[in-house]
Design a protein around this motif. Structure first.
Motif, PDB file in Angstrom:
ATOM      1  N   VAL A  32       0.774  -1.077  -0.087  1.00 29.43           N
ATOM      2  CA  VAL A  32       0.047  -0.009  -0.067  1.00 29.43           C
ATOM      3  C   VAL A  32       0.973   1.204  -0.033  1.00 29.43           C
ATOM      4  O   VAL A  32       1.732   1.382   0.693  1.00 29.43           O
ATOM      5  CB  VAL A  32      -0.838   0.092   1.139  1.00 29.43           C
ATOM      6  CG1 VAL A  32      -1.767   1.181   1.325  1.00 29.43           C
ATOM      7  CG2 VAL A  32      -1.778  -1.172   1.433  1.00 29.43           C
ATOM      8  N   GLU A  33       0.571   1.973  -0.798  1.00 33.32           N
ATOM      9  CA  GLU A  33       1.641   3.470  -0.937  1.00 33.32           C
ATOM     10  C   GLU A  33       0.721   4.343  -1.519  1.00 33.32           C
ATOM     11  O   GLU A  33      -0.093   4.363  -2.534  1.00 33.32           O
ATOM     12  CB  GLU A  33       2.706   3.131  -1.921  1.00 33.32           C
ATOM     13  CG  GLU A  33       3.194   4.395  -2.296  1.00 33.32           C
ATOM     14  CD  GLU A  33       3.873   5.099  -0.689  1.00 33.32           C
ATOM     15  OE1 GLU A  33       3.369   6.285  -0.444  1.00 33.32           O
ATOM     16  OE2 GLU A  33       4.836   4.469  -0.172  1.00 33.32           O
ATOM     17  N   GLU A  34       0.804   5.636  -0.723  1.00 35.77           N
ATOM     18  CA  GLU A  34      -0.080   6.739  -0.992  1.00 35.77           C
ATOM     19  C   GLU A  34       0.496   7.871  -1.763  1.00 35.77           C
ATOM     20  O   GLU A  34      -0.180   9.006  -2.276  1.00 35.77           O
ATOM     21  CB  GLU A  34      -0.631   7.425  -0.055  1.00 35.77           C
ATOM     22  CG  GLU A  34       0.301   8.060   1.060  1.00 35.77           C
ATOM     23  CD  GLU A  34      -0.494   8.584   2.205  1.00 35.77           C
ATOM     24  OE1 GLU A  34      -1.538   9.009   2.124  1.00 35.77           O
ATOM     25  OE2 GLU A  34       0.279   8.806   3.282  1.00 35.77           O
ATOM     26  N   GLY A 119      -3.133   4.348  -2.361  1.00 34.25           N
ATOM     27  CA  GLY A 119      -3.826   4.931  -1.658  1.00 34.25           C
ATOM     28  C   GLY A 119      -3.225   5.070   0.084  1.00 34.25           C
ATOM     29  O   GLY A 119      -2.174   4.403   0.100  1.00 34.25           O
ATOM     30  N   ARG A 120      -3.764   5.326   1.191  1.00 28.48           N
ATOM     31  CA  ARG A 120      -3.313   5.485   2.360  1.00 28.48           C
ATOM     32  C   ARG A 120      -3.892   4.390   3.096  1.00 28.48           C
ATOM     33  O   ARG A 120      -5.031   3.778   3.029  1.00 28.48           O
ATOM     34  CB  ARG A 120      -4.001   6.586   3.157  1.00 28.48           C
ATOM     35  CG  ARG A 120      -3.233   6.752   4.551  1.00 28.48           C
ATOM     36  CD  ARG A 120      -3.646   8.175   5.029  1.00 28.48           C
ATOM     37  NE  ARG A 120      -2.970   8.458   6.403  1.00 28.48           N
ATOM     38  CZ  ARG A 120      -1.795   8.262   6.837  1.00 28.48           C
ATOM     39  NH1 ARG A 120      -1.013   8.795   5.801  1.00 28.48           N
ATOM     40  NH2 ARG A 120      -1.441   8.388   8.028  1.00 28.48           N
ATOM     41  N   GLY A 121      -2.915   3.406   3.721  1.00 31.27           N
ATOM     42  CA  GLY A 121      -3.267   2.276   4.393  1.00 31.27           C
ATOM     43  C   GLY A 121      -3.475   2.502   5.775  1.00 31.27           C
ATOM     44  O   GLY A 121      -2.892   3.384   6.483  1.00 31.27           O
ATOM     45  N   LYS A 122      -4.630   1.733   6.463  1.00 31.67           N
ATOM     46  CA  LYS A 122      -4.790   1.820   7.943  1.00 31.67           C
ATOM     47  C   LYS A 122      -4.971   0.553   8.482  1.00 31.67           C
ATOM     48  O   LYS A 122      -5.853  -0.414   7.896  1.00 31.67           O
ATOM     49  CB  LYS A 122      -6.158   2.812   8.138  1.00 31.67           C
ATOM     50  CG  LYS A 122      -6.210   3.013   9.791  1.00 31.67           C
ATOM     51  CD  LYS A 122      -7.163   3.943   9.783  1.00 31.67           C
ATOM     52  CE  LYS A 122      -7.706   4.271  11.237  1.00 31.67           C
ATOM     53  NZ  LYS A 122      -8.603   5.401  11.418  1.00 31.67           N
ATOM     54  N   THR A 132      -7.489   3.922   1.490  1.00 32.92           N
ATOM     55  CA  THR A 132      -8.490   5.011   1.008  1.00 32.92           C
ATOM     56  C   THR A 132      -7.599   5.690  -0.088  1.00 32.92           C
ATOM     57  O   THR A 132      -6.389   5.885  -0.068  1.00 32.92           O
ATOM     58  CB  THR A 132      -8.478   5.845   2.121  1.00 32.92           C
ATOM     59  OG1 THR A 132      -9.377   5.279   3.234  1.00 32.92           O
ATOM     60  CG2 THR A 132      -9.432   7.117   1.807  1.00 32.92           C
ATOM     61  N   GLY A 133      -8.350   5.424  -1.194  1.00 34.47           N
ATOM     62  CA  GLY A 133      -7.549   6.099  -2.556  1.00 34.47           C
ATOM     63  C   GLY A 133      -7.751   7.706  -2.701  1.00 34.47           C
ATOM     64  O   GLY A 133      -8.469   8.173  -1.894  1.00 34.47           O
ATOM     65  N   GLN A 134      -7.149   8.195  -3.729  1.00 34.34           N
ATOM     66  CA  GLN A 134      -6.915   9.675  -3.728  1.00 34.34           C
ATOM     67  C   GLN A 134      -8.489  10.262  -4.050  1.00 34.34           C
ATOM     68  O   GLN A 134      -8.754  11.096  -3.731  1.00 34.34           O
ATOM     69  CB  GLN A 134      -6.163   9.968  -4.826  1.00 34.34           C
ATOM     70  CG  GLN A 134      -4.703   9.874  -4.583  1.00 34.34           C
ATOM     71  CD  GLN A 134      -4.272  10.661  -3.298  1.00 34.34           C
ATOM     72  OE1 GLN A 134      -4.228  11.807  -3.116  1.00 34.34           O
ATOM     73  NE2 GLN A 134      -3.331   9.858  -2.320  1.00 34.34           N
TER      74      GLN A 134
END
Length: 476
Positions: A32-34, A119-122, A132-134
Motif C-alpha cells: 500500500v502506497e499513497e 492509497g493510504r493504508g490503515k 483509501t484512494g486519492q
C-alpha cells in the motif's frame, strides 16, 4: 475483500524491498502506497526516492561539477569562459532520475507479482488493511501478515512554519529554480549539511545554525574536526551552540533570531531550510481500538525480531527505533520477509554504515573512540591521511583521513571512520571486514590495487600495528 499472505503498508525503501522479497519467497504480497509525485501521479519509493536520498544526490552531483569547473580546474590547465548554471535544467535532470527509478520499482512489482494498492493504508482489527484512494474510494484487504513501513516526516518548528519557498524542509529545497543570495539552515545534521552544500556551491551565502555544542556529535571527533575544517575553508558558515528563538517574515526577507554564548544574535536571509530532524510517520496508521503500541516519540514498538505487540504484525524502518537510514530499512524488510517463511536471518545493527554526501564525504561504521571509552573497552588506533595517497593527489582531492579502531587484545575491528574522496564507496570494505569478524591484521595482509583510494584503508589497517608504509608511524 482480497486476501494476501503479506500486506506491506508503505512503499519506501523498507516497504518496497520487503514486498519484493516476500514475493520472491512465494508469498502472495500487496504493498500500500499513497505517494503522489511532482507530476501528480502515484509513485513508489517513498521519501528516499522521491524527495530524499536520490534527488539530493542528483543535485549534489550537479552542484559539485559546477563548482569544480568554476573554481578548481585551473591547476589542471582547464579554464572555461562564460560559465553559467541553468538551475531549472538541473532540477529537471533530478526529476527525470527520480521518475526513472520510481518507475523501475513499479516494473519490479509487476515482474515479481506484487500488487500495488494505491492509497493510504490503515491497520484494522483481524489484520485487515483499509485503503483509501486519492478519489476517496475505500477498499479493505486481509493479510495473514502485516508489515508496517510508513517511514518518517520532517519536523516542523512552531517558530518557523513552512512558508511557500521561503521557509522549507529538505523537500522544498530540492525544487528551488533560483539561487538564494543568502540562505539560512537550521540544523547541521546530514540533511542540513547536504542541502547547504548544494546551494553554497551554486553561489549562495550559507549560514548553518546548530543548537548543539559539538559538530556532528554522532561521528568520531577526529572525523568531525577534519570535516569542519574543510567546510570552513569552503565558506560554509557553521555556527554551533546557536539556538533559534524566532523567525520574522519581512517584505525583503527573513530575520532569524538566535542565542549563542554571546547572547542574542540576528541574521538576515532570503530563504530558510529547517533541518532539525525527522519523526516517525505513524499518525492514524492503525485503528486505536486494536492497541498498536507506540513509544513516547510515536515510533512503533518492536522486539528484537521486529514484531509488534499484535500477532503477525511487524514494523520496520524509520517508524521504529534505530537510525533513520534507507539501507537500514531495506535490510529490516528482508529480515522480516525471511522470518515469515521460517528462515533465521541476521542483522547486526553495529555494522550499518552512516554516510554524509558532502565534499569531502563522511562515512563510518561501528564504534567511535568515545563509545569505546565509555564502555571501558581497550583499543588501538591507526590512521592514514589522503594527503599521502597518490590517487587522491591525482584527483586533487587529497584532504581527509581513514581511521581504524581495533580491540587491543584480539585486534578485531571495532570501528572504521573516514572523511575524504568517495568514502561513501570505501566504507563498504570496512562493513564487509567487520561483518566477517576480521582483524586489522587480516585486512592489512590483503592486496589492494595501486594507485587507488582504497590503499588508504590498507594503510590505516597497517597503522594499527605501527607499520604503515607511506606515512610516519606514531611512536608506541
Amino acid at each position: 475483500m482480497s486476501d494476501f499472505d503479506v500486506i506491506v503498508i508503505g512503499g519506501g525503501p523498507g516497504g518496497y524491498v520487503a514486498a519484493i522479497r516476500c514475493a520472491q519467497l512465494g508469498l502472495k504480497t500487496a504493498c500500500v502506497e499513497e505517494w503522489i509525485n511532482k507530476q501528480g501521479k502515484p509513485a513508489l519509493g517513498g521519501t528516499c526516492l522521491n524527495v530524499g536520498c536520490i534527488p539530493s544526490k542528483a543535485l549534489l552531483e550537479s552542484s559539485e561539477r559546477y563548482e569544480e569547473i568554476a573554481h578548481y580546474n585551473a591547476d589542471h590547465g582547464i579554464t572555461v569562459a562564460g560559465l553559467n548554471i541553468d538551475v531549472p535544467q538541473m532540477i529537471a535532470r533530478k526529476d527525470k532520475i527520480v521518475q526513472q527509478l520510481t518507475g523501475g520499482i513499479a516494473q519490479l512489482f509487476q515482474a515479481n507479482g506484487v500488487t500495488w494498492l494505491q492509497g493510504r493504508g490503515k491497520l484494522l482489527a483481524g489484520n485487515q488493511v483499509q485503503v483509501t484512494g486519492q478519489d476517496g474510494a475505500v477498499s479493505t484487504h486481509a493479510g495473514k501478515n502485516i508489515i508496517i513501513a510508513t517511514g518518517s516526516t520532517s519536523i516542523e518548528l512552531p517558530i518557523a512554519k513552512w512558508l511557500d519557498e521561503r521557509i522549507v524542509d529538505s523537500t522544498g529545497a530540492l525544487d528551488w529554480e533560483t539561487i538564494p543570495k543568502r540562505l539560512g539552515v537550521i540544523g547541521a545534521g546530514v540533511i542540513g549539511l547536504e542541502m547547504g552544500s548544494v546551494w553554497r556551491r551554486l553561489g549562495a551565502e550559507v549560514v548553518v545554525l546548530e543548537a548543539l555544542d559539538d559538530f556532528l556529535a554522532a561521528a568520531d571527533r577526529d572525523l568531525a574536526k577534519a570535516a569542519a575544517l574543510q567546510f570552513k575553508k569552503q565558506g560554509l558558515d557553521i555556527r554551533l551552540s546557536s539556538k533559534v528563538a524566532a523567525v520574522e517574515v519581512g517584505e525583503s526577507g527573513l530575520t532569524v533570531t538566535y542565542n549563542d554564548k554571546n547572547g542574542e544574535q540576528k541574521i538576515e536571509v532570503d530563504r530558510l531550510i529547517v533541518a532539525v530532524g525527522r519523526k516517525a510517520n505513524t499518525r492514524d496508521i492503525a485503528d486505536a481500538a486494536i492497541g498498536l503500541q507506540v513509544d513516547e516519540r510515536g515510533r512503533v514498538v518492536v522486539d528484537g525480531h521486529l514484531k509488534t505487540n499484535l500477532p503477525n504484525v511487524y514494523a520496520i524502518g524509520d517508524c521504529v527505533q534505530g537510525p533513520m537510514l534507507a539501507h537500514k530499512a531495506s535490510e529490516e524488510g528482508i529480515v522480516v520477509a525471511e522470518q515469515i517463511v521460517g528462515q533465521k536471518p541476521h542483522l547486526d545493527y553495529n555494522h550499518i554504515p552512516w554516510i554524509i554526501y558532502t565534499h569531502p564525504e563522511i562515512a563510518w561504521v561501528g564504534k567511535t573512540e568515545a563509545d569505546l571509552k565509555t564502555a571501558g573497552v581497550e583499543y588501538r588506533t591507526g590512521s592514514f591521511s589522503f594527503a599521502a595517497n597518490g590517487r587522491a593527489k591525482a584527483m586533487s582531492q587529497d584532504v581527509g583521513l581513514v581511521k581504524v579502531l581495533a580491540d587491543a587484545k584480539t585486534d578485531r575491528l571495532l570501528g572504521v571512520h573516514m572523511v575524504g574522496p568517495m568514502v561513501s564507496e570505501l566504507i563498504g570494505q570496512a562493513v564487509i571486514a567487520m561483518e566477517c569478524e576480521s582483524s586489522a591484521e587480516d585486512v592489512a595482509r590483503m592486496v589492494f590495487g595501486h594507485p587507488t583510494l582504497s590503499e588508504s584503508v590498507h594503510e590505516a589497517m597497517l597503522s594499527v600495528d605501527g607499520r604503515a608504509l607511506h606515512a610516519v608511524n606514531r611512536k608506541r
